[in-house]
Design a protein around this motif. Structure first.
Motif, PDB file in Angstrom:
ATOM      1  N   GLN A   1     -59.165 -29.595  64.991  1.00 27.00           N
ATOM      2  CA  GLN A   1     -58.961 -30.230  63.678  1.00 27.00           C
ATOM      3  C   GLN A   1     -59.842 -29.588  62.608  1.00 27.00           C
ATOM      4  OE1 GLN A   1     -60.437 -31.402  66.295  1.00 27.00           O
ATOM      5  NE2 GLN A   1     -62.412 -32.206  65.634  1.00 27.00           N
TER       6      GLN A   1
ATOM      7  N   GLY B   1     -58.652 -23.806  62.410  1.00 26.31           N
ATOM      8  CA  GLY B   1     -57.273 -23.456  62.724  1.00 26.31           C
ATOM      9  C   GLY B   1     -57.170 -22.042  63.271  1.00 26.31           C
TER      10      GLY B   1
ATOM     11  N   ASP C   1     -46.761 -23.261  55.037  1.00 32.83           N
ATOM     12  CA  ASP C   1     -47.577 -24.311  54.440  1.00 32.83           C
ATOM     13  C   ASP C   1     -49.026 -24.112  54.916  1.00 32.83           C
ATOM     14  OD1 ASP C   1     -48.942 -26.549  53.673  1.00 32.83           O
ATOM     15  OD2 ASP C   1     -47.381 -27.965  54.303  1.00 32.83           O
TER      16      ASP C   1
ATOM     17  N   LYS D   1     -51.649 -25.522  54.110  1.00 33.65           N
ATOM     18  CA  LYS D   1     -52.443 -26.742  54.320  1.00 33.65           C
ATOM     19  C   LYS D   1     -52.271 -27.219  55.765  1.00 33.65           C
ATOM     20  CE  LYS D   1     -53.438 -28.318  49.798  1.00 33.65           C
ATOM     21  NZ  LYS D   1     -52.632 -27.702  48.717  1.00 33.65           N
ATOM     22  N   LYS D   2     -51.074 -27.022  56.293  1.00 33.47           N
ATOM     23  CA  LYS D   2     -50.827 -27.415  57.692  1.00 33.47           C
ATOM     24  C   LYS D   2     -51.294 -26.319  58.634  1.00 33.47           C
ATOM     25  CE  LYS D   2     -47.112 -30.781  57.282  1.00 33.47           C
ATOM     26  NZ  LYS D   2     -45.983 -30.535  56.349  1.00 33.47           N
ATOM     27  N   LEU D   3     -50.940 -25.078  58.315  1.00 35.68           N
ATOM     28  CA  LEU D   3     -51.338 -23.951  59.175  1.00 35.68           C
ATOM     29  C   LEU D   3     -52.619 -23.356  58.600  1.00 35.68           C
ATOM     30  CD1 LEU D   3     -47.746 -22.540  59.667  1.00 35.68           C
ATOM     31  CD2 LEU D   3     -49.147 -23.616  61.417  1.00 35.68           C
TER      32      LEU D   3
END
Ligand SMILES: Nc1nc2c(c(=O)[nH]1)N[C@H]1C(S)=C(S)[C@@H](COP(=O)(O)O)O[C@H]1N2
Ligand SMILES: [Mo]
Length: 325
Positions: A266, A269, A320, A322-324
């Motif tokens: 979390q 990444g 994205d 922000k997600k990846l």
């Protein structure tokens, strides 16, 4: 959260906050272990350190400045770049690598290249050094912890090595495996990471000319604490992607499981592109402290998207971030 406020109103987090908690705590036990170990092995380690220092003492390694990578920022001091390090195999304190990495034996050394390639091979250091002309490239290095430096590296684009081994169509990712030898690396006694330290890239990222297979800095062979004798430097990504002391490169079909991602998915990444708009869960990534400028009166610098290396943006078109993250 404890914040110390500086005279100019800039918030300065304490080391205990910018360091993952389990690591901060493991530092105490590491220091204790080294202290105990030194009663038995201190003399030996000391001898090995001296030998290694003599072996590496300021061996010149020149690279031709590449004008395609101009740098406006002032270079960091050699002293800062070689005494303020992250290399957890030698301990988690910033000063540990400079203290303990002297025992690393950097010759003979080779990298085994395996997996989805038509020409798997093992290349020793001299063959690696001859593979392509050495360049000097001054890159910003931005650590995920919120500090940065500007370092003149010596190496060549990783793409030269990739070309030589001829990846197959199944090579979608590349994995860097680094040395994990408990005899030479006192930090391995601490389970702070799942050793060996592994990093990885998508294959198109690995092909990007900015990705530098690195053998030196400041016109000399890499000091051990900076990842001798060969590391990767990926200036658009957080520093932890730039794996040190590489012994194996694997071309693989699936996204590699990387050391920091395993430890705290979390927080760290797989992509780890420098991004001022995506905060770390425990601190902002909008600004950074340039090592060497960090007096109370110095303003923090704004962190730039991709650490200022906007030429990589097309690699991430449609993703994205922000997600990846
Ligand atoms: N094998 C290995 N590589 C590593 C690390 C590590 O602990 N082990 N730390 C990373 C981190 S977090 C950073 S910021 C950079 C620091 O590189 P430098 O000490 O040369 O500035 O190395 C990266 N490469
Ligand atoms: Mo880092």
């Amino acid at each position: 959260m404890l914040i110390k406020r500086s005279p100019n109103g800039v918030d300065i987090p304490f080391a205990s906050e910018i360091t993952p908690k389990h690591i901060f705590e493991s530092r105490r036990s590491f220091i204790r272990q080294v202290a105990v170990g030194s009663i038995a092995g201190g003399a030996l380690l000391e001898m090995a350190t001296r030998q290694a220092l003599a072996q590496n003492a300021a061996r010149k390694l020149a690279g031709k400045p590449n004008p395609a990578y101009p740098m406006m920022d002032r270079q960091s001091a050699y002293k800062d770049a070689t005494t303020y390090n992250n290399f957890y195999e030698f301990g988690t304190d910033k000063s540990d690598p400079a203290k303990y990495a002297g025992s690393l034996k950097t010759r003979p050394w080779s990298i085994a290249i395996e997996g989805e390639v038509k020409k798997p091979m093992t290349l020793d250091l001299d063959s690696l050094l001859k593979l392509a002309p050495l360049e000097e490239r001054i890159y910003r290095l931005r650590c995920v912890e919120g500090w940065s430096m500007v370092i003149p590296w010596v190496g060549y684009s990783l793409s030269a090595l990739i070309k030589k081994v001829e990846p197959t169509g199944n090579a979608k990712f590349i994995e860097f495996v680094t040395l994990a030898d408990p005899k030479q690396m006192p930090g391995l006694r601490s389970p702070v990471l799942d050793w060996p330290y592994v990093e990885g890239l998508r294959i198109d990222e690995a092909h990007h000319p900015l990705a530098l297979l690195t053998f030196g800095m400041y016109g000399e062979v890499l000091p051990n604490q900076n990842g001798a004798p060969v590391r990767i430097v990926l200036p658009w990504k957080y520093g932890f992607k730039s794996a040190k002391s590489i012994v194996k490169i694997r071309f693989v079909n699936e996204q590699p499981k990387t050391a920091w991602n395993i430890a705290a998915p979390q927080e760290y990444g797989f992509y780890a592109n420098v991004n001022p708009e995506v905060d770390h869960p425990r601190w902002s990534q909008a600004s950074e402290r340039r090592i060497g400028e960090d007096s109370f009166f110095t303003r923090k610098r704004k962190t730039l998207m991709f650490n200022g290396y906007s030429e990589v943006a097309s690699l991430y078109a449609g993703m994205d971030l922000k997600k990846l993250f």
